[in-house]
Write a protein that holds these residues in place. Structure first.
Motif, PDB file in Angstrom:
ATOM      1  N   THR A 161       0.832  -1.198   0.000  1.00  0.00           N
ATOM      2  CA  THR A 161       0.000   0.000   0.000  1.00  0.00           C
ATOM      3  C   THR A 161       0.869   1.251   0.000  1.00  0.00           C
ATOM      4  OG1 THR A 161      -1.508  -1.265   1.408  1.00  0.00           O
ATOM      5  CG2 THR A 161      -1.981   1.076   1.111  1.00  0.00           C
ATOM      6  N   TYR A 165      -2.553   5.664   0.957  1.00  0.00           N
ATOM      7  CA  TYR A 165      -3.589   4.664   0.674  1.00  0.00           C
ATOM      8  C   TYR A 165      -3.822   3.741   1.884  1.00  0.00           C
ATOM      9  CZ  TYR A 165      -3.150   5.945  -4.276  1.00  0.00           C
ATOM     10  OH  TYR A 165      -3.124   6.626  -5.475  1.00  0.00           O
ATOM     11  N   LEU A 168      -7.108   1.817   2.960  1.00  0.00           N
ATOM     12  CA  LEU A 168      -7.614   0.645   2.241  1.00  0.00           C
ATOM     13  C   LEU A 168      -7.131  -0.670   2.850  1.00  0.00           C
ATOM     14  CD1 LEU A 168      -7.078   1.826  -1.467  1.00  0.00           C
ATOM     15  CD2 LEU A 168      -9.188   1.933  -0.127  1.00  0.00           C
ATOM     16  N   ILE A 204      -8.510   9.245  -3.121  1.00  0.00           N
ATOM     17  CA  ILE A 204      -8.218   8.403  -1.959  1.00  0.00           C
ATOM     18  C   ILE A 204      -8.282   9.210  -0.669  1.00  0.00           C
ATOM     19  CG2 ILE A 204      -5.713   8.723  -2.027  1.00  0.00           C
ATOM     20  CD1 ILE A 204      -7.629   5.475  -1.165  1.00  0.00           C
ATOM     21  N   CYS A 216     -13.742  -5.272  -1.446  1.00  0.00           N
ATOM     22  CA  CYS A 216     -12.954  -5.066  -2.650  1.00  0.00           C
ATOM     23  C   CYS A 216     -13.071  -6.266  -3.585  1.00  0.00           C
ATOM     24  CB  CYS A 216     -11.479  -4.835  -2.315  1.00  0.00           C
ATOM     25  SG  CYS A 216     -10.443  -4.571  -3.778  1.00  0.00           S
ATOM     26  N   TYR A 227      -8.363  -2.995  -8.321  1.00  0.00           N
ATOM     27  CA  TYR A 227      -8.982  -3.198  -7.016  1.00  0.00           C
ATOM     28  C   TYR A 227     -10.231  -2.317  -6.972  1.00  0.00           C
ATOM     29  CZ  TYR A 227      -4.591  -5.416  -5.494  1.00  0.00           C
ATOM     30  OH  TYR A 227      -3.495  -6.239  -5.384  1.00  0.00           O
ATOM     31  N   TYR A 229     -13.199  -1.135  -4.990  1.00  0.00           N
ATOM     32  CA  TYR A 229     -13.747  -1.008  -3.644  1.00  0.00           C
ATOM     33  C   TYR A 229     -15.177  -0.458  -3.750  1.00  0.00           C
ATOM     34  CZ  TYR A 229      -8.987  -1.673  -1.945  1.00  0.00           C
ATOM     35  OH  TYR A 229      -7.745  -2.198  -1.666  1.00  0.00           O
ATOM     36  N   PRO A 258      -1.857  -2.475  -7.553  1.00  0.00           N
ATOM     37  CA  PRO A 258      -2.798  -2.499  -8.676  1.00  0.00           C
ATOM     38  C   PRO A 258      -2.491  -1.409  -9.702  1.00  0.00           C
ATOM     39  CG  PRO A 258      -3.788  -1.376  -6.814  1.00  0.00           C
ATOM     40  CD  PRO A 258      -2.451  -1.898  -6.338  1.00  0.00           C
ATOM     41  N   GLU A 260      -5.138  -0.065 -11.273  1.00  0.00           N
ATOM     42  CA  GLU A 260      -6.301   0.810 -11.116  1.00  0.00           C
ATOM     43  C   GLU A 260      -6.980   0.558  -9.773  1.00  0.00           C
ATOM     44  OE1 GLU A 260      -5.724  -0.449 -15.285  1.00  0.00           O
ATOM     45  OE2 GLU A 260      -7.463  -1.358 -14.303  1.00  0.00           O
ATOM     46  N   ILE A 261      -7.514   1.618  -9.179  1.00  0.00           N
ATOM     47  CA  ILE A 261      -8.306   1.537  -7.949  1.00  0.00           C
ATOM     48  C   ILE A 261      -9.589   2.317  -8.179  1.00  0.00           C
ATOM     49  CG2 ILE A 261      -8.500   2.351  -5.560  1.00  0.00           C
ATOM     50  CD1 ILE A 261      -5.540   1.734  -5.194  1.00  0.00           C
ATOM     51  N   ILE A 284      -0.870   4.752 -10.556  1.00  0.00           N
ATOM     52  CA  ILE A 284      -2.179   4.146 -10.288  1.00  0.00           C
ATOM     53  C   ILE A 284      -3.260   5.096 -10.797  1.00  0.00           C
ATOM     54  CG2 ILE A 284      -3.792   3.292  -8.536  1.00  0.00           C
ATOM     55  CD1 ILE A 284      -1.436   2.768  -6.701  1.00  0.00           C
ATOM     56  N   VAL A 286      -6.957   6.192 -10.326  1.00  0.00           N
ATOM     57  CA  VAL A 286      -7.908   6.123  -9.219  1.00  0.00           C
ATOM     58  C   VAL A 286      -9.234   6.739  -9.652  1.00  0.00           C
ATOM     59  CG1 VAL A 286      -8.335   6.669  -6.797  1.00  0.00           C
ATOM     60  CG2 VAL A 286      -5.975   6.379  -7.606  1.00  0.00           C
TER      61      VAL A 286
END
Length: 550
Positions: A161, A165, A168, A204, A216, A227, A229, A258, A260-261, A284, A286
């Motif tokens: 992480t 972040y 998460l 985030i 998730c 990921y 969520y 990841p 993408e989040i 990432i 997001v």
């Protein structure tokens, strides 16, 4: 239970119901009865005004143990009707059960049996009360999904992480899902609106979700790791993802950042709409989606995932393709890979359906490589190949022939099937097959706005690019658009947001395809003019002839 969203989450780790007596004495059952009576009092035909939930539950207990002194003061028909209503009320919810596996092999192997047992307990309680009140046993039994629609194994997994972040870390991943299709699911919204846009700050920072409220879904979208969520009230969409994307296993998550989040169901977003942010430091993408009635439509979750993936692809020098790809095996021994290209409602799915209808015995098999989104990329030798994103198909019921719809009913997740723009999510292919490098024999634009019929090959790449890039179509009501519209490269999910970065990749792809003499053209679907399918079938015949003879 959330009556506003008709979602019920049952956590077996907190309490597991073994039998009907434990069920009827549980706090969860009492809460269900209270909600049912509260909702009944809003009805114009309310027969239960002033009924106390505790008295109601005690009456059901008395029926179970044959204590007639307690329940004979009530009319049997009224009790019987209330039991039917309570049973229907509970089943009107989307019900998902949870088990946290805690790395237990026993739980992993037995979780479906655990959920099946709960299903039997709910059926047993309903039937026991029903048969005691009516005074005879039933002659017909219907083994419906009385307990849950789905059961989910969750797991806490450590992943690297990045700073910022940390919120998460506590959120559990969906590890394994068990669905009970056909699943009929309902949401407050049934249409997607607008285009997703970039923001200057990382979403985030807005996330402060609790472990019991957020989950998730770890998805492999093409070669991206995402990921996803989501708030528990979005479990309808969260579970439906299982028919669309491959679930990443623990080995793919542990120690893996990841690409993408997605944060789906935030209390607050900029302008209360959907956005994305590119965290360049951590590489990432997001996404943020607000908690409201509009975003209950599954298209928001699907398209936001694909937008993040497509943006990632563009930055990887790949070209996102809004369309479908099929591999067709013909009776003459030939096999052709065809990509149908166009925005929502242009006629991509309809063209494939029409091809099947006019083919008779000329087509042996049609394999779906991707249904809605894929990408073109270059291998080490500089050759163009196609690759898919989804393992399933999210299609309008109106687009499916009755034979396709009914043949796949037992595997489908149906969303608002009684409404306009009703959708079904069907599994289509394996992840391994979807992400293979597929050669391209034909690439056609689905033209639903011209009056012409048939097939047209573009003489050179400039003419082809003009049509593909303009992205014209006549909107058919699948989004909030009406009439004629244009969308850059017919793809509002990535290319529109990064047009400057996409154009050089488009030039490179078209140049290579024309050098390799790949058929690039357009098929006239005629859907903007009539719904009879006669014109489209004529176009499909020309397409069939072309594919079998070149």
């Amino acid at each position: 239970m959330n009556p506003d969203r008709s979602v019920a989450v049952i956590n077996y780790n907190e309490e597991y119901i073994q039998d009907i007596f434990q069920l009827i004495n549980s706090e969860g059952f009492y809460n269900l009865v209270k909600l049912y009576l509260d909702e009944s009092q809003k009805s114009l035909t309310n027969s239960y005004e002033g009924v106390d939930p505790k008295d109601y539950v005690n009456t059901l207990k008395a029926i179970l143990i044959d204590n007639k002194d307690v329940y004979e003061k009530y009319d049997n028909e009224l009790i019987l009707k209330s039991i039917e209503d309570l049973y229907s009320y509970y089943r009107s919810y989307f019900r998902v059960s949870l088990i946290n596996k805690h790395n237990s092999d026993i739980v992993t192997s037995d979780f479906m049996d655990i959920d099946n047992h709960f299903n039997e307990v709910v059926l047993h309680l309903y039937r026991a009360i029903e048969e005691k009140i009516q005074g005879f046993t039933n002659r017909t039994y219907r083994q419906i999904n009385a307990g849950t629609n789905a059961c989910v194994l969750t797991q806490s997994i450590e992943w690297p992480t990045p700073a910022g972040y940390e919120s998460l870390k506590s959120i559990r991943f969906l590890d394994t899902l068990m669905l009970r299709p056909p699943m009929m699911m309902h949401t407050k919204s049934n249409k997607r609106e607008g285009v997703f846009s970039a923001v200057n700050s990382n979403p985030i920072a807005k996330f402060d979700g609790k472990q019991e409220d957020w989950f998730c879904f770890p998805a492999r979208i093409g070669e991206s790791l995402a990921y996803i969520y989501f708030h528990r009230d979005y479990f309808v969409s969260g579970v439906a993802l299982a028919n669309l994307f491959d679930v990443a296993d623990e080995a793919s998550i542990k120690g893996q950042k990841p690409d993408e989040i997605l944060l789906f169901g935030l209390d607050e977003t900029e302008g209360d709409v959907c956005h994305y942010y590119h965290d360049e430091e951590n590489d990432i993408w997001v996404g943020e989606v607000p908690y409201n009635d509009k975003t209950t439509y599954f298209g928001y979750m699907k398209k936001m995932c694909l937008t993040l993936h497509n943006l990632h692809m563009i930055y990887e020098d790949r070209l996102p393709i809004h369309g479908s790809m099929v591999r067709i095996s013909f009776s003459n021994g030939k096999t052709k890979s065809v990509v149908f290209f166009g925005d929502s409602g242009a006629g991509k799915s309809e063209s494939i359906e029409a091809l099947q209808e006019v083919a008779d015995d000329k087509i042996i098999d049609i394999e779906t490589i991707f249904d809605d989104m894929g990408s073109f990329a270059f291998d080490e030798d500089g050759n163009v190949y196609a690759q898919g994103t989804e393992t399933g198909a999210f299609v309008r019921l109106d687009d499916l022939s009755s034979s396709v719809a009914f043949n796949n009913m037992d595997r489908g997740i149906y969303l608002n099937p009684e409404l306009k723009n009703a959708r079904v999510i069907l599994p289509a292919n394996t992840y391994k097959r979807v992400v293979e490098h597929h050669s391209i024999d034909m690439w056609v634009y689905a033209n639903n706005y011209d009056a012409a019929i048939g097939l047209h090959q573009f003489p050179d790449e400039d003419h082809a690019k003009e049509t593909f890039i303009s992205g014209k179509r006549k909107a058919l009501g699948t989004t909030d658009e009406v009439g004629m519209s244009t969308t850059f490269f017919a793809n509002p999910f990535g290319p529109v947001q990064e047009e400057a970065k996409t154009r050089p990749i488009i030039d490179k792809v078209f140049n290579k395809l024309y050098k390799d003499k790949v058929y690039v053209g357009e098929i006239y679907t005629h859907l903007g003019y009539d719904k009879s399918k006669d014109s489209l079938n004529e176009s499909a015949k020309e397409l069939l002839n072309q594919l079998m003879n070149f």
